[in-house]
Every structure is written in C-alpha cells, then in structure tokens.
Design a protein around this motif. Sequence first.
Motif, PDB file in Angstrom:
ATOM      1  N   TYR A  87       4.646   0.465   1.253  1.00  0.00           N
ATOM      2  CA  TYR A  87       3.821   0.178   2.432  1.00  0.00           C
ATOM      3  C   TYR A  87       3.864   1.359   3.399  1.00  0.00           C
ATOM      4  N   GLU A  88       5.074   1.885   3.643  1.00  0.00           N
ATOM      5  CA  GLU A  88       5.187   3.037   4.531  1.00  0.00           C
ATOM      6  C   GLU A  88       4.444   4.235   3.956  1.00  0.00           C
ATOM      7  N   ALA A  89       4.541   4.430   2.648  1.00  0.00           N
ATOM      8  CA  ALA A  89       3.880   5.576   2.015  1.00  0.00           C
ATOM      9  C   ALA A  89       2.363   5.503   2.185  1.00  0.00           C
ATOM     10  N   VAL A  90       1.790   4.327   1.983  1.00  0.00           N
ATOM     11  CA  VAL A  90       0.333   4.184   2.098  1.00  0.00           C
ATOM     12  C   VAL A  90      -0.106   4.295   3.557  1.00  0.00           C
ATOM     13  N   LEU A  91       0.669   3.691   4.465  1.00  0.00           N
ATOM     14  CA  LEU A  91       0.331   3.779   5.883  1.00  0.00           C
ATOM     15  C   LEU A  91       0.365   5.224   6.368  1.00  0.00           C
ATOM     16  N   THR A  92       1.316   6.000   5.875  1.00  0.00           N
ATOM     17  CA  THR A  92       1.473   7.381   6.326  1.00  0.00           C
ATOM     18  C   THR A  92       0.443   8.304   5.704  1.00  0.00           C
ATOM     19  N   SER A  93       0.243   8.159   4.410  1.00  0.00           N
ATOM     20  CA  SER A  93      -0.665   9.080   3.695  1.00  0.00           C
ATOM     21  C   SER A  93      -2.123   8.659   3.777  1.00  0.00           C
ATOM     22  N   ARG A  94      -2.372   7.365   4.022  1.00  0.00           N
ATOM     23  CA  ARG A  94      -3.721   6.796   4.017  1.00  0.00           C
ATOM     24  C   ARG A  94      -4.396   6.980   2.660  1.00  0.00           C
ATOM     25  N   GLN A  95      -3.571   7.029   1.611  1.00  0.00           N
ATOM     26  CA  GLN A  95      -4.056   7.219   0.257  1.00  0.00           C
ATOM     27  C   GLN A  95      -3.538   6.106  -0.651  1.00  0.00           C
ATOM     28  N   PRO A  96      -4.277   5.773  -1.733  1.00  0.00           N
ATOM     29  CA  PRO A  96      -3.799   4.756  -2.674  1.00  0.00           C
ATOM     30  C   PRO A  96      -2.502   5.197  -3.358  1.00  0.00           C
ATOM     31  N   GLY A 119       8.468 -10.319 -13.285  1.00  0.00           N
ATOM     32  CA  GLY A 119       7.554 -10.224 -14.414  1.00  0.00           C
ATOM     33  C   GLY A 119       6.438  -9.215 -14.251  1.00  0.00           C
ATOM     34  N   GLY A 120       6.367  -8.527 -13.101  1.00  0.00           N
ATOM     35  CA  GLY A 120       5.309  -7.557 -12.873  1.00  0.00           C
ATOM     36  C   GLY A 120       5.453  -6.323 -13.758  1.00  0.00           C
ATOM     37  N   THR A 121       4.317  -5.764 -14.162  1.00  0.00           N
ATOM     38  CA  THR A 121       4.325  -4.575 -15.014  1.00  0.00           C
ATOM     39  C   THR A 121       3.670  -3.359 -14.359  1.00  0.00           C
ATOM     40  N   ASP A 122       2.832  -3.566 -13.356  1.00  0.00           N
ATOM     41  CA  ASP A 122       2.124  -2.462 -12.726  1.00  0.00           C
ATOM     42  C   ASP A 122       1.822  -2.826 -11.272  1.00  0.00           C
ATOM     43  N   TYR A 123       1.794  -1.791 -10.417  1.00  0.00           N
ATOM     44  CA  TYR A 123       1.620  -1.997  -8.976  1.00  0.00           C
ATOM     45  C   TYR A 123       0.605  -1.004  -8.443  1.00  0.00           C
ATOM     46  N   VAL A 124      -0.348  -1.508  -7.664  1.00  0.00           N
ATOM     47  CA  VAL A 124      -1.338  -0.663  -7.012  1.00  0.00           C
ATOM     48  C   VAL A 124      -1.438  -1.073  -5.547  1.00  0.00           C
ATOM     49  N   ALA A 125      -1.369  -0.112  -4.639  1.00  0.00           N
ATOM     50  CA  ALA A 125      -1.550  -0.380  -3.208  1.00  0.00           C
ATOM     51  C   ALA A 125      -2.653   0.527  -2.689  1.00  0.00           C
ATOM     52  N   VAL A 126      -3.537  -0.033  -1.873  1.00  0.00           N
ATOM     53  CA  VAL A 126      -4.652   0.748  -1.328  1.00  0.00           C
ATOM     54  C   VAL A 126      -4.695   0.586   0.183  1.00  0.00           C
ATOM     55  N   PRO A 127      -5.086   1.635   0.904  1.00  0.00           N
ATOM     56  CA  PRO A 127      -5.234   1.515   2.351  1.00  0.00           C
ATOM     57  C   PRO A 127      -6.531   0.801   2.703  1.00  0.00           C
ATOM     58  N   ILE A 128      -6.467  -0.046   3.702  1.00  0.00           N
ATOM     59  CA  ILE A 128      -7.657  -0.708   4.239  1.00  0.00           C
ATOM     60  C   ILE A 128      -7.822  -0.185   5.659  1.00  0.00           C
ATOM     61  N   ILE A 129      -8.860   0.577   5.891  1.00  0.00           N
ATOM     62  CA  ILE A 129      -9.026   1.254   7.181  1.00  0.00           C
ATOM     63  C   ILE A 129     -10.101   0.538   8.000  1.00  0.00           C
ATOM     64  N   TYR A 130      -9.731   0.177   9.238  1.00  0.00           N
ATOM     65  CA  TYR A 130     -10.628  -0.550  10.114  1.00  0.00           C
ATOM     66  C   TYR A 130     -11.398   0.402  11.029  1.00  0.00           C
ATOM     67  N   GLY A 131     -12.340  -0.177  11.746  1.00  0.00           N
ATOM     68  CA  GLY A 131     -13.200   0.620  12.609  1.00  0.00           C
ATOM     69  C   GLY A 131     -12.469   1.311  13.740  1.00  0.00           C
ATOM     70  N   ASN A 132     -11.313   0.791  14.141  1.00  0.00           N
ATOM     71  CA  ASN A 132     -10.526   1.444  15.191  1.00  0.00           C
ATOM     72  C   ASN A 132      -9.523   2.443  14.627  1.00  0.00           C
ATOM     73  N   ALA A 133      -9.671   2.779  13.347  1.00  0.00           N
ATOM     74  CA  ALA A 133      -8.863   3.782  12.638  1.00  0.00           C
ATOM     75  C   ALA A 133      -7.469   3.296  12.254  1.00  0.00           C
ATOM     76  N   THR A 134      -7.139   2.038  12.510  1.00  0.00           N
ATOM     77  CA  THR A 134      -5.847   1.531  12.060  1.00  0.00           C
ATOM     78  C   THR A 134      -5.870   1.323  10.554  1.00  0.00           C
ATOM     79  N   VAL A 135      -4.697   1.462   9.940  1.00  0.00           N
ATOM     80  CA  VAL A 135      -4.574   1.333   8.489  1.00  0.00           C
ATOM     81  C   VAL A 135      -3.804   0.060   8.161  1.00  0.00           C
ATOM     82  N   GLN A 136      -4.359  -0.759   7.290  1.00  0.00           N
ATOM     83  CA  GLN A 136      -3.686  -1.926   6.742  1.00  0.00           C
ATOM     84  C   GLN A 136      -3.424  -1.629   5.264  1.00  0.00           C
ATOM     85  N   VAL A 137      -2.686  -2.494   4.606  1.00  0.00           N
ATOM     86  CA  VAL A 137      -2.341  -2.232   3.198  1.00  0.00           C
ATOM     87  C   VAL A 137      -2.595  -3.487   2.365  1.00  0.00           C
TER      88      VAL A 137
END
Length: 380
Positions: A87-96, A119-137
């Motif tokens: 979460y910190e990595a995506v918030l900081t880099s703004r990259q998947p 039981g998980g085998t793969d993980y993907v996180a993507v940034p969700i960027i709002y109109g006020n430039a804040t980043v969600q994950v």
Amino acid sequence: MADPGSEVAAWLVAEGRLLADPVALVDGFCRRLIAAGLPLQRVRIGQSITHPLLTAWGVVWTTAKGGEDFVIDRKVLATSAFLGSPYEAVLTSRQPLRRSLAGLGPDDHTIFHELAEAGGTDYVAVPIIYGNATVQVASFVTDRPGGFTEAEVALLERLRHPLAAAMEPTAMRRSAASLLRTYLGVGPADRVAEGAIRRGDIVAVDAAILFVDMRGFTALSERLTSAAVLAVLDRYFETVAQAIVDRGGDVLKFLGDGVLAIFPVEQAGSAAAACDAAVGAVRAIRRGLAAGAEPVAVATALHLGPVLYGNIGSPDRLDFTVLGPAVNLTSRLEGLAKQLERPTVCSDTFRQAWGGSAEPLGAHPIRGLADSQPVFAIAA
C-alpha cells in the motif's frame, strides 16, 4: 463480441456510481469481474479520510464473505503494517504493483505471506487517483494456480479509472460527513448535511441541557508545563465528549475549558429518559476524570427546557448552536454550582422530569430572572 472490460467500466460510471453504499458498489464490481472471467479470491479498496483519529476506510471483498467495510486508525501509519507494505509503495510511486505469492522470502512484507497462507497465488495493486489528486489503492488477489494472466492484469489496470469515477462520490460524501461531525457533532452535522445551511434555519426542540466546566484550571496551568496542561485538557475533553455521545447527547460547543451539550427529548423518547441520560453522562464524566495521574474536578449544571437549535451568524459565516433562556439558565446554574461548592446542580424543572434523588439547596437569585429559583444538588 462485447468486451467484458468495457461492460464493467460502463456499469461503474453509470449504475455503480449512483450507489450510495460503497459495500454494494464493490460487491457489484467484483461479481461482474468474476462473470467476465477473472478468478478473484480477495479485493481490497482503501480510501483516505479526513478525520482526526482515522486515516482510511474501505471495503474488503472475498469470495467467502462478500463485501465488508473497515477503518484504519491513524496510528497504523507508524507501524510495520503500513511501512514497507505494498500500500505504501503504490501510494508513494502512484504506479501499479504486482507480486507473485509463490516462493516468498523473509524480506517480503508480512501481508504477502498472510495472503499466501490464505491460498493466494498472485497479487496486483493499482492506484486510484481522484480529481483532487489524492491516491487510493485497490488490490486484487487470485488463488488460481499460476496467478493472473497478463491480459487480466492489463484489464485491472485499465479499470482503475472507471473505478475511481465510481468510488470518488461516495468517498467525498464520507469525508464531508466526517468533517462535519468532527467540528459540529453528530446531530448538527446530520442537519447541515440534510440542507440546514442558511442563516435562520432554526428549530425549537425540547432537551436536557448539560454544561460542564473544569475547576482549578488556572492553578493547574501554573503548576504544570504547557505540554502537560495540553495532555490534561485532551483527556478532559475526550472523557467529557465520549460520556455524552455514548448516551445519545450532542456536544455542541467547547467554550474555553467548558462544554455545552444537549440530550434531545424526542431522540431519547421522553423527558425522563433525556434527563436520565444527562445524569448518566455526568456520573461517567466524574468517574473518568477522577482516574489517572492528574485527577480533574468539574462543576456541572443540568436543566430541561426548549432551545432554539440551528444556524446563527452572518450571511456567509454561520455557527450551528443552541440558544434561548433555557441555555442561559443552565450557564447561570453552573456558576452557582461553583459558589455553592457542589459538583452537580440542577433546576427544579429538571429534577421533576428526571424523578431521581436530589438534595434541595434552597432558592437562589439567578441573574436575568426576576424571582429566585429553587436549586438542587445531584449526588456524584
């Protein structure tokens, strides 16, 4: 042949965007992804929030339980649960970010190990960027052997913008409600959110009125350091406010080291119930403030009566408060409590409605009233 990703995107920016419930929105989103062929096991969508105690809220969805909401305490930001996390990595880099959950090592964050153990085998996180430039994950986990395909990862990355369009309205509503409740209290915040925002938007309500004032603050501030005084004040206000809110009251004002609150009769169900809630709050306040290394003494006053509840002020700068003779009387009673050296006093109107045991203190002159008023003491 229709593109499943386009269909999901169209749903997000049309029907999904109009859903007031974020759990229902995320559930609909996930079920459409599964129908489109994505082998989802777990989805987590976090949202930042403007709140003094919380840093985020969101929805976690699993195939086993469906959608559930969660909140994250602001203190978590300083712990290993966040530091070094994806979460910190995506918030900081703004990259998947993508990480296979197979063959994890000791340097991988604990969240990856926990997901793999589930039981998980793969993980993907993507940034969700709002109109006020804040980043969600938004994070997605699959339990399919071999993980997501490249096409599935590309689809998740492509859907982050429609997902942002759908989630942003509900996130903004929640942050606005949080801000209103932080500064106005629950009751006033709800009224403002419903449109009571004009000067003169005032209603008359019957309520038990509570005024709390700290005693000995001047001596305290002379004896302690500034940091220690602030710590005492923080504990004082937290104890007072929590006791009031827990019993259905509204904290309306912090007046220096004083607190003004009401317990609406309609909300409590009866005048007796409102008065009983107010007395319960006073007793909880005293118990809480008596504990700890620095006990705090307070004077409290209780009254029951009609108040005007709503917006007053200039056309573009309003205050949501209560006013009226009943509020003035409660304030005068608090001053009388100090003079009589009684921790809690109440009016005769309050005593009769409450029905509990109160010691008569005689009739006393009250500034602003022609006749002396009977005053009673309530045992702590």
